[in-house]
Design an enzyme around this catalytic site. Sequence first.
Site, PDB file in Angstrom:
ATOM      1  N   TYR A 123     -48.794 -20.341 -14.673  1.00  0.00           N
ATOM      2  CA  TYR A 123     -49.519 -21.304 -13.810  1.00  0.00           C
ATOM      3  C   TYR A 123     -48.870 -22.679 -13.929  1.00  0.00           C
ATOM      4  CZ  TYR A 123     -52.793 -25.162 -13.213  1.00  0.00           C
ATOM      5  OH  TYR A 123     -53.341 -26.381 -12.891  1.00  0.00           O
ATOM      6  N   SER A 152     -50.315 -31.216 -12.357  1.00  0.00           N
ATOM      7  CA  SER A 152     -51.221 -31.087 -13.505  1.00  0.00           C
ATOM      8  C   SER A 152     -50.561 -31.606 -14.776  1.00  0.00           C
ATOM      9  CB  SER A 152     -51.587 -29.610 -13.699  1.00  0.00           C
ATOM     10  OG  SER A 152     -52.214 -29.411 -14.952  1.00  0.00           O
ATOM     11  N   LYS A 196     -46.431 -25.209 -11.262  1.00  0.00           N
ATOM     12  CA  LYS A 196     -46.598 -26.642 -10.998  1.00  0.00           C
ATOM     13  C   LYS A 196     -45.269 -27.373 -11.221  1.00  0.00           C
ATOM     14  CE  LYS A 196     -51.055 -26.814 -10.073  1.00  0.00           C
ATOM     15  NZ  LYS A 196     -51.534 -27.154  -8.717  1.00  0.00           N
TER      16      LYS A 196
END
Length: 332
Positions: A148, A124, A152
């Site tokens: 989050y 991302s 990644k």
Amino acid sequence: MTVLLTGGAGFIGSHTCVELLSNGFDAVIADNFSNSSPDVIKRCEKITGKSIRYYNANVADGDAMRKIFSENRIDAVIHFAGYKAVGESVEKPVMYYRNNLDTTLTLLEVMKEFGTDIFVFSSSATVYGNINPVPFTEDMPTSTTNPYGTTKLFIEKILTDASCADKNLAVVLLRYFNPIGAHESGLIGENPKGIPNNLMPYIAQVASGKREKLHVYGNDFNTHDGTGVRDYIHVTDLAKGHVKALEYAAKHKGCEIFNLGTGTGYSVLDIVNAFEKATGIKIPYVIDGRRAGDIDESRADASKALRVLGWKAEKSLFDMCADTWNWQKNIK
Ligand code: WQD
């Protein structure tokens, strides 16, 4: 080539599954359906006219994954499965690290046992954080502001190290910008459970009458109209980028990073206006305070994906809005 799609019944996974099948690949899906349903896979079969083998499985469960790899000759893995809500990750960081890292580590172990050596990862643009000037290039420093995003980043590092240690392993890290839209058939699209975290699904639910009005998170950002600017990309363009990534990984070992974005930024109010123009539906909104962690602008330099993969986003903002509504209007 047979490709295992973990989380393949999700928003990006299902659209990628359709593009893979439409380009001569075979697909196997592993999904625990915590944020999707087997009905999505049936719809992918309807779109492509092909059958898709799937397993209701927790990707972190080694025995479940060994069963899949022993019953299918898996040539490559695209790893979509993972928790992805920024706000929830702040409240439940351990759950995010446990799930997102365990699934990845289990996959790498089982792939090694079965000789599968192509790994494409759903990363991302959030890993660019708020320290870089736009447009973001793949060589820029990374920095994350929530668990989050940090999962990644950690997974990118795990995969980078794994590909350094195992010269047979080909890894491609795909940094998605803001995926929106839906398949042109209207049969698959984004259908988040509960209150949507992301802008477009929220706008779509306002349009359908499920939500009263859009809450615009801040209009004091350093952008042309004060609202946050993002690089929105049609989910079908994103899916096509995965096909190109697999074709690249089949010929190149090592680890490579690619931005999957359009290079064009739109503000929240630009999106509202575009959605109204594409659908004829008025989207009422109110300006609220900023959401914690939001940055002024995120926009891709997508030139590397064009140069190396021969991939470029083709669909317009009109397509993204029209296809979103074509999907949303059928949701009960
Ligand atoms: C876009 C813009 C908001 C909702 C995140 C993750 C990214 C990816 C996509 C998972 C921002 C504004 C939003 C709303 C608003 N992850 N907004 N009202 O935050 O750029 O990216 O989601 O799939 O990794 O970081 O996307 O759609 O949440 O927000 O005003 O109700 O819309 O402030 O400017 P974001 P988003």
